[in-house]
Design a protein around this motif. Structure first.
Motif, PDB file in Angstrom:
ATOM      1  N   THR A  24       0.730  -1.245  -0.027  1.00  0.00           N
ATOM      2  CA  THR A  24      -0.025   0.016   0.007  1.00  0.00           C
ATOM      3  C   THR A  24       0.828   1.453  -0.050  1.00  0.00           C
ATOM      4  O   THR A  24       2.036   1.054   0.218  1.00  0.00           O
ATOM      5  N   ASP A  25       0.146   2.324  -0.310  1.00  0.00           N
ATOM      6  CA  ASP A  25       1.101   3.690  -0.305  1.00  0.00           C
ATOM      7  C   ASP A  25       1.772   4.063   1.173  1.00  0.00           C
ATOM      8  O   ASP A  25       2.602   4.700   1.025  1.00  0.00           O
ATOM      9  N   ASP A  26       1.117   3.262   2.270  1.00  0.00           N
ATOM     10  CA  ASP A  26       1.638   3.669   3.491  1.00  0.00           C
ATOM     11  C   ASP A  26       2.746   2.646   3.964  1.00  0.00           C
ATOM     12  O   ASP A  26       3.279   2.666   5.169  1.00  0.00           O
ATOM     13  N   GLY A  27       2.725   1.467   2.959  1.00  0.00           N
ATOM     14  CA  GLY A  27       3.704   0.382   3.686  1.00  0.00           C
ATOM     15  C   GLY A  27       3.079  -0.985   3.392  1.00  0.00           C
ATOM     16  O   GLY A  27       1.600  -1.090   3.290  1.00  0.00           O
ATOM     17  N   LEU A  74      -1.187  -1.898  10.542  1.00  0.00           N
ATOM     18  CA  LEU A  74       0.190  -0.984  10.158  1.00  0.00           C
ATOM     19  C   LEU A  74       0.963  -0.808  11.532  1.00  0.00           C
ATOM     20  O   LEU A  74       0.327  -0.398  12.437  1.00  0.00           O
ATOM     21  N   GLY A  75       2.221  -1.072  11.641  1.00  0.00           N
ATOM     22  CA  GLY A  75       3.029  -0.815  12.896  1.00  0.00           C
ATOM     23  C   GLY A  75       3.006  -2.102  13.663  1.00  0.00           C
ATOM     24  O   GLY A  75       3.753  -2.005  14.545  1.00  0.00           O
ATOM     25  N   HIS A  76       2.287  -2.951  13.366  1.00  0.00           N
ATOM     26  CA  HIS A  76       2.419  -4.456  14.219  1.00  0.00           C
ATOM     27  C   HIS A  76       2.830  -5.705  13.371  1.00  0.00           C
ATOM     28  O   HIS A  76       2.741  -5.633  12.089  1.00  0.00           O
ATOM     29  N   GLY A  77       3.179  -6.546  14.079  1.00  0.00           N
ATOM     30  CA  GLY A  77       3.315  -8.079  13.362  1.00  0.00           C
ATOM     31  C   GLY A  77       4.354  -7.918  12.352  1.00  0.00           C
ATOM     32  O   GLY A  77       5.410  -7.344  12.304  1.00  0.00           O
ATOM     33  N   ARG A  78       3.916  -8.392  11.229  1.00  0.00           N
ATOM     34  CA  ARG A  78       4.823  -8.650   9.954  1.00  0.00           C
ATOM     35  C   ARG A  78       4.621  -7.446   9.053  1.00  0.00           C
ATOM     36  O   ARG A  78       4.869  -7.668   7.811  1.00  0.00           O
ATOM     37  N   ALA A  83       7.717   5.227  10.229  1.00  0.00           N
ATOM     38  CA  ALA A  83       7.759   6.486  11.337  1.00  0.00           C
ATOM     39  C   ALA A  83       7.191   7.695  10.713  1.00  0.00           C
ATOM     40  O   ALA A  83       6.692   8.681  11.548  1.00  0.00           O
ATOM     41  N   ASP A  84       6.526   7.817   9.477  1.00  0.00           N
ATOM     42  CA  ASP A  84       6.134   9.008   8.820  1.00  0.00           C
ATOM     43  C   ASP A  84       4.603   8.910   8.499  1.00  0.00           C
ATOM     44  O   ASP A  84       4.111   9.583   7.435  1.00  0.00           O
ATOM     45  N   ARG A  85       3.771   7.777   8.870  1.00  0.00           N
ATOM     46  CA  ARG A  85       2.540   7.569   8.465  1.00  0.00           C
ATOM     47  C   ARG A  85       1.648   7.629   9.757  1.00  0.00           C
ATOM     48  O   ARG A  85       1.954   7.667  10.884  1.00  0.00           O
ATOM     49  N   SER A  86       0.320   8.040   9.339  1.00  0.00           N
ATOM     50  CA  SER A  86      -0.618   8.030  10.441  1.00  0.00           C
ATOM     51  C   SER A  86      -1.189   6.909  11.121  1.00  0.00           C
ATOM     52  O   SER A  86      -1.200   5.770  10.367  1.00  0.00           O
ATOM     53  N   TYR A  87      -1.199   6.694  12.387  1.00  0.00           N
ATOM     54  CA  TYR A  87      -1.760   5.474  13.038  1.00  0.00           C
ATOM     55  C   TYR A  87      -3.096   5.936  13.767  1.00  0.00           C
ATOM     56  O   TYR A  87      -3.590   4.981  14.594  1.00  0.00           O
ATOM     57  N   ALA A  88      -3.503   7.039  13.179  1.00  0.00           N
ATOM     58  CA  ALA A  88      -4.833   7.204  13.791  1.00  0.00           C
ATOM     59  C   ALA A  88      -5.991   6.077  13.304  1.00  0.00           C
ATOM     60  O   ALA A  88      -5.835   5.316  12.295  1.00  0.00           O
ATOM     61  N   LEU A  89      -6.800   5.927  14.345  1.00  0.00           N
ATOM     62  CA  LEU A  89      -7.855   4.694  14.186  1.00  0.00           C
ATOM     63  C   LEU A  89      -8.543   4.743  12.742  1.00  0.00           C
ATOM     64  O   LEU A  89      -8.900   3.694  11.779  1.00  0.00           O
ATOM     65  N   PRO A  90      -8.993   5.874  12.335  1.00  0.00           N
ATOM     66  CA  PRO A  90      -9.567   5.967  10.958  1.00  0.00           C
ATOM     67  C   PRO A  90      -8.753   5.483   9.975  1.00  0.00           C
ATOM     68  O   PRO A  90      -8.899   5.043   8.786  1.00  0.00           O
ATOM     69  N   ASP A  91      -7.438   5.903  10.033  1.00  0.00           N
ATOM     70  CA  ASP A  91      -6.576   5.553   8.941  1.00  0.00           C
ATOM     71  C   ASP A  91      -6.219   4.042   9.049  1.00  0.00           C
ATOM     72  O   ASP A  91      -6.207   3.316   7.935  1.00  0.00           O
ATOM     73  N   THR A 200       0.246   4.175  18.332  1.00  0.00           N
ATOM     74  CA  THR A 200      -0.903   3.348  18.160  1.00  0.00           C
ATOM     75  C   THR A 200      -1.947   3.476  19.613  1.00  0.00           C
ATOM     76  O   THR A 200      -2.886   3.591  19.472  1.00  0.00           O
ATOM     77  N   MET A 201      -1.142   3.400  20.720  1.00  0.00           N
ATOM     78  CA  MET A 201      -1.844   3.575  21.748  1.00  0.00           C
ATOM     79  C   MET A 201      -2.566   4.858  22.085  1.00  0.00           C
ATOM     80  O   MET A 201      -3.433   4.960  22.666  1.00  0.00           O
ATOM     81  N   GLN A 202      -1.744   6.045  21.533  1.00  0.00           N
ATOM     82  CA  GLN A 202      -2.263   7.160  21.707  1.00  0.00           C
ATOM     83  C   GLN A 202      -3.519   7.530  20.896  1.00  0.00           C
ATOM     84  O   GLN A 202      -4.416   8.100  21.015  1.00  0.00           O
ATOM     85  N   ALA A 203      -3.193   6.800  19.582  1.00  0.00           N
ATOM     86  CA  ALA A 203      -4.483   6.835  18.690  1.00  0.00           C
ATOM     87  C   ALA A 203      -5.869   6.341  19.371  1.00  0.00           C
ATOM     88  O   ALA A 203      -6.778   6.881  19.136  1.00  0.00           O
ATOM     89  N   THR A 204      -5.488   5.129  19.744  1.00  0.00           N
ATOM     90  CA  THR A 204      -6.779   4.593  20.563  1.00  0.00           C
ATOM     91  C   THR A 204      -7.421   5.464  21.443  1.00  0.00           C
ATOM     92  O   THR A 204      -8.584   5.756  21.709  1.00  0.00           O
TER      93      THR A 204
END
Length: 285
Positions: A24-27, A74-78, A83-91, A200-204
């Motif tokens: 994807t565009d984000d990874g 994104l940001g988890h597992g495999r 570091a430069d993408r949004s981890y907001a829940l809607p994203d 990710t925790m802050q996003a939740t």
């Protein structure tokens, strides 16, 4: 384009497993599928600092009647950990929806563990026709239900953490006596970056500060099952009753289990879930 990670492949059958990476565009987003591909789709979304592997004990109990799909957010597992993408829940939800589109899934029942339930809610808000029903496993309804813990924090200088630090960090996630946290879950938590863990925790927290989940769900009008380990040490189990404000919601408490009943006692967790999905499954034509 779907890039295989070399995992086993098959075109159907309850034992078939397929692992792939969706660029994807984000990874890259890691996805795995189990069960008959023509069965009703059941999407499983993990919680914070976790991965698709947290569902491993549950999957064999679900594949008899479902196409079980798991996604590493994104940001988890495999999946990628930019570091430069949004981890907001809607994203995060948008990426999940895009992954299901790539897999050709038109309708899915969505199950979320812990903060995965909030991601599932965001997905239903964005893709009302895609999500046919929602099930939460120990997803707190609002921040008022959160139980603060001194062990729930790391300093950047402590990263990557040791096994012992991770076990202490994760200790409140389990309550069943004698339960041992699987090594692969510790390894995948350590594979996160400090940035992705905290972001990710802050996003939740931000998503739930904006509006409590029962209020969001009432507007959506989706069938809802809430399963809650009664001995949860992260979210007050009594708060599960807050979901009864959602019309038609069904709430199941599991005595003797904590925040992660999907790992602590998979059969007891699967029983109410399968009863719920049997009613709300959308058959594939």
């Amino acid at each position: 384009m779907t890039v295989s990670d070399g995992g086993p492949h098959a075109n159907g059958g309850a034992e078939a497993t397929e692992s792939s990476t969706l660029p994807t565009d984000d990874g890259d987003i890691y996805v795995c599928q189990d069960g008959p591909r023509d069965a009703p789709a059941l999407l499983l979304i993990h919680g914070s600092a976790s991965s698709t592997r947290s569902w491993d004990p549950m999957v064999p109990l679900l594949t008899g009647s479902h196409r079980v799909i798991r996604i590493d957010l994104l940001g988890h597992g495999r999946s990628a950990k930019p570091a430069d993408r949004s981890y907001a829940l809607p994203d995060q939800a948008r990426r999940v929806g895009a992954a299901l589109d790539r897999l050709g899934v038109e309708h899915a029942m969505v199950v979320g563990h812990s903060s995965g339930g909030a991601v599932a809610t965001a997905l239903a808000e964005q893709r009302h026709d895609l999500v046919t029903a929602l099930a939460f496993i120990n997803t707190g309804p609002s921040l008022d239900a959160f139980i603060a813990s001194e062990s729930a924090a790391f300093e950047p200088s402590q990263w990557p953490p040791t096994d012992e630090q991770l076990r202490q960090f994760a200790s409140t996630g389990f309550s069943r006596a004698g339960y041992q946290i699987p090594q692969e879950l510790l390894d995948e938590a350590r594979a996160m970056t400090y940035h992705t863990l905290t972001a990710t925790m802050q996003a939740t927290r931000h998503y739930m500060e904006q509006q409590a989940l029962p209020d969001r769900l009432t507007v959506l009008g989706k069938p809802l099952l809430v399963i809650f380990g009664e001995d949860d040490r992260r979210w007050r189990s009594s708060s599960a009753s807050d979901y009864r404000a959602v019309p038609g919601a069904k709430v199941e408490l599991l005595p003797g289990l904590g925040h992660s009943p999907l790992l602590e006692d998979p059969p007891r967790t699967a029983t109410p879930l399968l009863a719920f999905t049997a009613i709300h499954a959308v058959r594939v034509d």
